[in-house]
Write a protein that holds these residues in place. Structure first.
Motif, PDB file in Angstrom:
ATOM      1  N   VAL A 104      43.664  42.712  37.006  1.00  0.00           N
ATOM      2  CA  VAL A 104      43.368  42.141  35.698  1.00  0.00           C
ATOM      3  C   VAL A 104      44.416  42.500  34.644  1.00  0.00           C
ATOM      4  CG1 VAL A 104      40.877  41.978  36.067  1.00  0.00           C
ATOM      5  CG2 VAL A 104      41.823  44.066  35.082  1.00  0.00           C
ATOM      6  N   LEU A 105      45.115  43.632  34.843  1.00  0.00           N
ATOM      7  CA  LEU A 105      45.983  44.124  33.768  1.00  0.00           C
ATOM      8  C   LEU A 105      47.051  45.046  34.342  1.00  0.00           C
ATOM      9  CD1 LEU A 105      46.351  44.489  30.615  1.00  0.00           C
ATOM     10  CD2 LEU A 105      44.696  46.345  30.786  1.00  0.00           C
ATOM     11  N   VAL A 106      48.257  44.992  33.746  1.00  0.00           N
ATOM     12  CA  VAL A 106      49.326  45.917  34.089  1.00  0.00           C
ATOM     13  C   VAL A 106      49.799  46.567  32.795  1.00  0.00           C
ATOM     14  CG1 VAL A 106      51.624  46.211  35.086  1.00  0.00           C
ATOM     15  CG2 VAL A 106      50.049  44.521  36.066  1.00  0.00           C
ATOM     16  N   LEU A 107      49.764  47.890  32.771  1.00  0.00           N
ATOM     17  CA  LEU A 107      50.227  48.646  31.606  1.00  0.00           C
ATOM     18  C   LEU A 107      51.563  49.293  31.938  1.00  0.00           C
ATOM     19  CD1 LEU A 107      46.927  50.457  30.547  1.00  0.00           C
ATOM     20  CD2 LEU A 107      47.900  48.355  29.603  1.00  0.00           C
ATOM     21  N   ALA A 108      52.512  49.149  31.028  1.00  0.00           N
ATOM     22  CA  ALA A 108      53.833  49.745  31.194  1.00  0.00           C
ATOM     23  C   ALA A 108      54.099  50.689  30.031  1.00  0.00           C
ATOM     24  CB  ALA A 108      54.892  48.650  31.252  1.00  0.00           C
ATOM     25  N   LYS A 137      50.670  43.428  30.482  1.00  0.00           N
ATOM     26  CA  LYS A 137      50.631  42.093  31.081  1.00  0.00           C
ATOM     27  C   LYS A 137      49.199  41.805  31.518  1.00  0.00           C
ATOM     28  CE  LYS A 137      52.731  39.214  34.594  1.00  0.00           C
ATOM     29  NZ  LYS A 137      53.663  39.152  35.723  1.00  0.00           N
ATOM     30  N   ILE A 138      48.579  40.843  30.852  1.00  0.00           N
ATOM     31  CA  ILE A 138      47.216  40.458  31.178  1.00  0.00           C
ATOM     32  C   ILE A 138      47.275  39.423  32.301  1.00  0.00           C
ATOM     33  CG2 ILE A 138      45.124  39.347  30.319  1.00  0.00           C
ATOM     34  CD1 ILE A 138      45.853  40.555  27.549  1.00  0.00           C
ATOM     35  N   ILE A 139      46.631  39.741  33.401  1.00  0.00           N
ATOM     36  CA  ILE A 139      46.648  38.868  34.569  1.00  0.00           C
ATOM     37  C   ILE A 139      45.495  37.871  34.505  1.00  0.00           C
ATOM     38  CG2 ILE A 139      46.619  38.781  37.102  1.00  0.00           C
ATOM     39  CD1 ILE A 139      49.048  40.323  35.846  1.00  0.00           C
ATOM     40  N   ARG A 140      44.308  38.354  34.131  1.00  0.00           N
ATOM     41  CA  ARG A 140      43.135  37.480  33.986  1.00  0.00           C
ATOM     42  C   ARG A 140      42.231  38.064  32.922  1.00  0.00           C
ATOM     43  NH1 ARG A 140      42.312  38.634  39.636  1.00  0.00           N
ATOM     44  NH2 ARG A 140      42.824  36.460  39.801  1.00  0.00           N
ATOM     45  N   GLU A 141      41.425  37.195  32.325  1.00  0.00           N
ATOM     46  CA  GLU A 141      40.505  37.637  31.277  1.00  0.00           C
ATOM     47  C   GLU A 141      39.505  38.627  31.855  1.00  0.00           C
ATOM     48  OE1 GLU A 141      38.751  34.775  28.672  1.00  0.00           O
ATOM     49  OE2 GLU A 141      40.495  33.464  28.832  1.00  0.00           O
ATOM     50  N   ASP A 142      39.267  39.687  31.089  1.00  0.00           N
ATOM     51  CA  ASP A 142      38.374  40.754  31.532  1.00  0.00           C
ATOM     52  C   ASP A 142      37.973  41.565  30.301  1.00  0.00           C
ATOM     53  OD1 ASP A 142      37.556  42.333  34.170  1.00  0.00           O
ATOM     54  OD2 ASP A 142      38.119  43.812  32.660  1.00  0.00           O
ATOM     55  N   PRO A 143      36.803  42.171  30.325  1.00  0.00           N
ATOM     56  CA  PRO A 143      36.397  43.001  29.182  1.00  0.00           C
ATOM     57  C   PRO A 143      37.387  44.117  28.849  1.00  0.00           C
ATOM     58  CG  PRO A 143      34.504  42.581  30.596  1.00  0.00           C
ATOM     59  CD  PRO A 143      35.713  42.014  31.291  1.00  0.00           C
ATOM     60  N   ILE A 144      38.084  44.662  29.855  1.00  0.00           N
ATOM     61  CA  ILE A 144      39.058  45.726  29.573  1.00  0.00           C
ATOM     62  C   ILE A 144      40.237  45.169  28.776  1.00  0.00           C
ATOM     63  CG2 ILE A 144      40.443  45.587  31.691  1.00  0.00           C
ATOM     64  CD1 ILE A 144      39.284  48.902  30.301  1.00  0.00           C
ATOM     65  N   CYS A 145      40.567  43.889  28.983  1.00  0.00           N
ATOM     66  CA  CYS A 145      41.648  43.250  28.226  1.00  0.00           C
ATOM     67  C   CYS A 145      41.219  42.998  26.779  1.00  0.00           C
ATOM     68  CB  CYS A 145      42.077  41.951  28.895  1.00  0.00           C
ATOM     69  SG  CYS A 145      42.710  42.192  30.569  1.00  0.00           S
ATOM     70  N   GLU A 146      39.957  42.635  26.583  1.00  0.00           N
ATOM     71  CA  GLU A 146      39.433  42.461  25.226  1.00  0.00           C
ATOM     72  C   GLU A 146      39.441  43.797  24.489  1.00  0.00           C
ATOM     73  OE1 GLU A 146      35.603  40.566  25.537  1.00  0.00           O
ATOM     74  OE2 GLU A 146      36.438  38.957  26.780  1.00  0.00           O
ATOM     75  N   LEU A 147      39.059  44.865  25.207  1.00  0.00           N
ATOM     76  CA  LEU A 147      39.089  46.200  24.607  1.00  0.00           C
ATOM     77  C   LEU A 147      40.518  46.595  24.255  1.00  0.00           C
ATOM     78  CD1 LEU A 147      37.684  48.849  23.806  1.00  0.00           C
ATOM     79  CD2 LEU A 147      37.950  49.591  26.190  1.00  0.00           C
ATOM     80  N   LEU A 148      41.460  46.244  25.121  1.00  0.00           N
ATOM     81  CA  LEU A 148      42.869  46.528  24.864  1.00  0.00           C
ATOM     82  C   LEU A 148      43.305  45.923  23.533  1.00  0.00           C
ATOM     83  CD1 LEU A 148      45.745  47.447  25.808  1.00  0.00           C
ATOM     84  CD2 LEU A 148      45.935  45.206  26.888  1.00  0.00           C
TER      85      LEU A 148
END
Length: 164
Positions: free
Chosen positions: A55-59, A65-76
């Motif tokens: 769902v997500l890649v953090l560098a 880099k958001i791969i797909r929508e997900d609650p963790i991405c909204e929190l990000l």
């Protein structure tokens, strides 16, 4: 509790994840309590999965880099806005004070705000705000085009006069 081998994790990313004032620290804390989330270190980045799907890649230095929508991405997104808002308010107060010491103390904050302003992340955050997708109680002065522009201009002007 999520456990990962962090030996090959970028040092910048380690600070962002594990330092209490790091921009990704709230995500790390959330990940600890979510049994559906797993993470793997690859190429010094943190790859986050929900139920086996990335769902997500953090560098460390580059944008997430958001791969797909997900609650963790909204929190990000929410945590990023909060983190930038803190820097924005800290910088505003220092500029208002106007002393050379105060201006020097916000150099990193202003650099972060300058990098954020006009970036793809800022544009996404601004668009989410315009679309009403952000929580109504979220402070978002950092998403004001005039506010951040004025802050950066005032900082440059005041820094010039303090360091001729």
């Amino acid at each position: 509790m999520l456990t990962i081998d962090t030996t090959n994790l970028c040092s910048h990313l380690q600070k962002k994840l594990f330092d209490e004032d790091g921009i990704y620290h709230p995500l790390w804390m959330t990940m600890q309590d979510d049994n559906e989330l797993t993470a793997v270190v690859r190429s010094r980045q943190l790859h986050i999965y929900r139920n086996g799907k990335k769902v997500l890649v953090l560098a460390g230095k580059s944008a997430p880099k958001i791969i797909r929508e997900d609650p963790i991405c909204e929190l990000l997104q929410i945590e990023r806005i909060k983190w930038m808002e803190q820097r924005f308010n800290h910088a505003l107060a220092a500029i208002k004070d106007g002393s050379a010491v105060s201006l020097k103390a916000i150099k990193e904050d202003v650099a972060e705000l300058s990098k954020y302003y006009g970036s793809e992340l800022w544009k996404l955050d601004f668009a989410a705000d315009e679309a009403g997708k952000l929580p109504p109680d979220l402070k978002r002065g950092v998403l004001s085009e005039d506010g951040i522009w004025n802050l950066l201009s005032d900082y440059r002007e005041n820094s010039y006069f303090c360091n001729p």
